[in-house]
Design a protein around this motif. Structure first.
Motif, PDB file in Angstrom:
ATOM      1  N   VAL A 120     -11.087  16.572 -20.995  1.00 50.13           N
ATOM      2  CA  VAL A 120      -9.740  16.749 -21.514  1.00 50.13           C
ATOM      3  C   VAL A 120      -9.205  15.382 -21.923  1.00 50.13           C
ATOM      4  CG1 VAL A 120      -7.398  17.498 -20.956  1.00 50.13           C
ATOM      5  CG2 VAL A 120      -9.365  18.742 -20.024  1.00 50.13           C
ATOM      6  N   HIS A 121      -8.777  15.265 -23.171  1.00 52.47           N
ATOM      7  CA  HIS A 121      -8.217  14.025 -23.693  1.00 52.47           C
ATOM      8  C   HIS A 121      -6.695  14.182 -23.688  1.00 52.47           C
ATOM      9  CE1 HIS A 121     -12.036  12.386 -25.398  1.00 52.47           C
ATOM     10  NE2 HIS A 121     -12.366  13.637 -25.165  1.00 52.47           N
ATOM     11  N   LEU A 122      -6.010  13.337 -22.947  1.00 56.21           N
ATOM     12  CA  LEU A 122      -4.568  13.461 -22.783  1.00 56.21           C
ATOM     13  C   LEU A 122      -3.813  12.507 -23.692  1.00 56.21           C
ATOM     14  CD1 LEU A 122      -4.544  13.507 -18.881  1.00 56.21           C
ATOM     15  CD2 LEU A 122      -4.463  15.468 -20.410  1.00 56.21           C
ATOM     16  N   CYS A 123      -2.819  13.038 -24.415  1.00 59.47           N
ATOM     17  CA  CYS A 123      -1.934  12.161 -25.184  1.00 59.47           C
ATOM     18  C   CYS A 123      -0.948  11.533 -24.214  1.00 59.47           C
ATOM     19  CB  CYS A 123      -1.228  12.933 -26.296  1.00 59.47           C
ATOM     20  SG  CYS A 123      -0.121  14.206 -25.696  1.00 59.47           S
ATOM     21  N   ALA A 124      -0.103  10.645 -24.685  1.00 67.60           N
ATOM     22  CA  ALA A 124       0.787   9.867 -23.814  1.00 67.60           C
ATOM     23  C   ALA A 124       1.661  10.750 -22.926  1.00 67.60           C
ATOM     24  CB  ALA A 124       1.650   8.937 -24.653  1.00 67.60           C
ATOM     25  N   GLY A 125       2.312  11.756 -23.478  1.00 71.30           N
ATOM     26  CA  GLY A 125       3.194  12.608 -22.694  1.00 71.30           C
ATOM     27  C   GLY A 125       2.446  13.414 -21.647  1.00 71.30           C
TER      28      GLY A 125
ATOM     29  N   LEU B 275       0.729  14.562 -11.102  1.00 68.85           N
ATOM     30  CA  LEU B 275      -0.158  15.420 -10.310  1.00 68.85           C
ATOM     31  C   LEU B 275      -1.329  14.630  -9.734  1.00 68.85           C
ATOM     32  CD1 LEU B 275      -0.277  18.447 -12.770  1.00 68.85           C
ATOM     33  CD2 LEU B 275       1.002  18.302 -10.629  1.00 68.85           C
ATOM     34  N   ASP B 276      -1.214  13.298  -9.757  1.00 73.20           N
ATOM     35  CA  ASP B 276      -2.258  12.386  -9.268  1.00 73.20           C
ATOM     36  C   ASP B 276      -3.557  12.470 -10.069  1.00 73.20           C
ATOM     37  OD1 ASP B 276      -0.723  11.180  -7.256  1.00 73.20           O
ATOM     38  OD2 ASP B 276      -1.123  12.847  -5.887  1.00 73.20           O
ATOM     39  N   VAL B 277      -3.444  12.825 -11.343  1.00 72.83           N
ATOM     40  CA  VAL B 277      -4.586  12.816 -12.253  1.00 72.83           C
ATOM     41  C   VAL B 277      -4.453  11.557 -13.088  1.00 72.83           C
ATOM     42  CG1 VAL B 277      -5.726  13.989 -14.159  1.00 72.83           C
ATOM     43  CG2 VAL B 277      -4.696  15.326 -12.308  1.00 72.83           C
ATOM     44  N   MET B 278      -5.419  10.668 -13.018  1.00 73.67           N
ATOM     45  CA  MET B 278      -5.329   9.378 -13.689  1.00 73.67           C
ATOM     46  C   MET B 278      -6.288   9.290 -14.870  1.00 73.67           C
ATOM     47  SD  MET B 278      -3.043   7.898 -12.044  1.00 73.67           S
ATOM     48  CE  MET B 278      -2.165   8.206 -10.553  1.00 73.67           C
ATOM     49  N   GLY B 279      -5.845   8.596 -15.910  1.00 72.58           N
ATOM     50  CA  GLY B 279      -6.706   8.293 -17.041  1.00 72.58           C
ATOM     51  C   GLY B 279      -6.386   9.115 -18.270  1.00 72.58           C
ATOM     52  N   PRO B 280      -6.704   8.581 -19.438  1.00 71.15           N
ATOM     53  CA  PRO B 280      -6.453   9.303 -20.679  1.00 71.15           C
ATOM     54  C   PRO B 280      -7.507  10.376 -20.973  1.00 71.15           C
ATOM     55  CG  PRO B 280      -7.384   7.173 -21.156  1.00 71.15           C
ATOM     56  CD  PRO B 280      -7.170   7.224 -19.671  1.00 71.15           C
ATOM     57  N   VAL B 281      -8.650  10.287 -20.285  1.00 71.28           N
ATOM     58  CA  VAL B 281      -9.719  11.267 -20.463  1.00 71.28           C
ATOM     59  C   VAL B 281     -10.172  11.700 -19.067  1.00 71.28           C
ATOM     60  CG1 VAL B 281     -12.013  11.693 -21.412  1.00 71.28           C
ATOM     61  CG2 VAL B 281     -10.479  10.119 -22.589  1.00 71.28           C
TER      62      VAL B 281
END
Length: 75
Positions: free
Chosen positions: A46-51, A59-65
């Motif tokens: 999953v690739h996360l955008c800034a928001g 939710l303690d999920v770190m990183g942009p990917v």
């Protein structure tokens, strides 16, 4: 010459290599999905955008990917 890239990640990496003024990471990701999906090439992570990355950090999920399984375990 036309290049055939085997995975979504390969397509995204190629787009990230190109210098394109005014084109940011979200546009590159969207372009990669448009190029990859017709060939049934889906992202493995999953690739996360800034928001979304900001919300994921709550939710303690770190990183942009991140691995998809992280979100399955949260829900």
């Amino acid at each position: 010459m036309r290049m055939i890239l085997p995975t979504f990640e390969d397509i995204l990496v190629e787009l990230e290599k190109k210098e394109m003024k005014g084109i940011g990471p979200l546009t590159r990701y969207d372009t990669a999905t448009q190029l990859a999906f017709p060939g049934n090439k889906f992202p493995k992570k999953v690739h996360l955008c800034a928001g979304a990355a900001k919300g994921a950090r709550a939710l303690d999920v770190m990183g942009p990917v991140v691995d998809k399984q992280v979100f399955v375990n949260i829900c």
